[in-house]
Design an enzyme around this catalytic site. Structure first.
Site, PDB file in Angstrom:
ATOM      1  CD  GLU A 143      -3.141  -0.932   2.112  1.00 35.61           C
ATOM      2  OE1 GLU A 143      -4.293  -1.305   1.817  1.00 35.61           O
ATOM      3  OE2 GLU A 143      -2.844  -0.461   3.240  1.00 35.61           O
ATOM      4  CD  GLU A 245      -4.132  -5.220   2.046  1.00 34.17           C
ATOM      5  OE1 GLU A 245      -4.939  -4.622   2.803  1.00 34.17           O
ATOM      6  OE2 GLU A 245      -2.904  -5.080   2.119  1.00 34.17           O
TER       7      GLU A 245
END
Length: 369
Positions: A143, A245
């Site tokens: 991320e 995710e």
């Protein structure tokens, strides 16, 4: 090309070691066997550089060091599953809110960090290959929406960010020329963010194969936002896409009793009414299943079949005393307010007692054609 139906199960070794057990139709089974029976064909595993205090106390949340990652990788490969290795390049959680330089690299300048990322990536993958635990996909950073190895690679320092991510790409390529590489951002419904970030990275970034997205409906916009973003990314960059995710709550029931959390410590995401109100699905087992069915349909509509697959985040992180987001030592290291219990248990694909949930039927029955 195989479509990946994946699960992030990074905390599994910790959960099992603390007594966690898993069941399907009332029968206790190895979690890999249960997942595989529902057509799961891949797992995602995070890797932290050194998730321990200087005196050797573990940080928890799976304490995903290299030996732990190698062990889980070998279990997955033995079942014929693919493995996505998720380099965090940090000693603990790395995400849009924190990208801490590992202790061993602190005090380094940009050039030294660049060399450290390259060498660490290369040596890690060489070790995994020697252990017969080589991943089938590799994620360079976790991320990295706001950068990596702050402050050097923090957005908007895109040139520095590209240098550091390129070092990871080169480190992986020094070991394997063909393994697919992913660059992963959060906020999967924010097309403007993805355009700005990847437009900058494409100017100086080295080659990679997959754009990874996180999509949590509590935070990252609507399903329509996600669909619009993926459709645009597929056309704009021509890369494969992966939902790296994703998750959805299946109950509003509090699980804190399992972890002996006091009332003020109960702060799980899917039990917060203000967050649940943002999601057009009921926080029930059927609501969780319908969310996945709708998500799968969106992926099927992306132009040119660019979606490579998805990974449901921490599908097997059931509530069990001792397994949480962070140990006391980790909370001190992060300089954050505790507690560090498991705030994800009501978004897993197993209930609080380890029983497989109906959402896994959606995984089993979905075909990407």
């Amino acid at each position: 090309m195989k479509f990946l139906k994946g699960m992030d199960i990074s905390t599994l070794k910790e959960v099992e070691s603390l007594g966690g057990r898993f069941y399907d139709q009332g029968q206790e089974k190895d979690v890999f066997d249960i997942l595989q029976s529902y057509d799961v064909n891949a797992v995602r595993l995070r890797l932290w550089n050194n998730p321990y205090t200087e005196s050797g106390e573990p940080y928890g949340a799976g304490t995903n060091d290299l030996p732990t990652t190698i062990g889980l990788t070998k279990r997955a490969l033995a079942k014929g599953m693919e493995v996505l290795l998720d380099f965090h390049y940090s000693d603990f959680w790395a995400d849009p809110g924190k990208q801490r330089i590992p202790r061993a690299w602190q005090g380094m300048n940009l050039e030294e960090l660049e060399a450290a990322v390259y060498q660490y990536t290369k040596e890690t993958l060489e070790t995994m290959r020697e252990a017969d635990a080589f991943p089938t996909l590799i994620q360079i950073g976790n991320e990295v929406t706001n950068g990596i190895l702050w402050p050097y690679g923090k957005v908007p320092e895109y040139d520095n960010l590209a240098r550091l991510l390129n070092a990871g790409i080169r480190g992986a390529r020094a070991v394997d020329k063909e393994v697919p590489l992913m660059i992963h951002l959060d906020n999967g419904g924010n097309n403007a963010l993805y355009r700005e970030w990847f437009d900058h990275f494409m100017e100086k970034g080295e080659d990679f194969q997959i754009i990874g997205l996180s999509y949590y409906p509590f935070w990252h916009g609507t399903m329509e936002d996600l669909a619009n973003n993926m459709n645009d990314l597929a056309k704009r960059y021509g890369k494969e896409l992966m939902i790296a995710e994703v998750s959805m709550g299946y109950t509003m029931e509090d699980y804190a009793a399992y972890e002996k959390l006091a009332p003020h410590e109960r702060k799980g995401m899917a039990t917060k009414p203000e967050l649940a109100a943002k999601v057009p699905y009921s926080m029930t087992k059927e609501g969780q299943k319908q969310f996945l069915l709708d998500l799968f349909e969106i992926m099927k509509q992306v132009p040119d079949k660019k979606v490579r697959g998805y990974f449901y985040w921490e599908a097997a992180w059931i509530p069990i005393a001792g397994s949480g987001w962070a140990s006391e030592e980790a909370i001190a290291y992060m300089d954050e307010k505790g507690p560090g219990g498991n705030e994800w248990a009501n978004q897993a694909l197993f209930d609080y007692d380890g029983n497989a949930l109906p959402a896994l039927e959606a995984v089993r029955d979905f075909t990407f054609t």
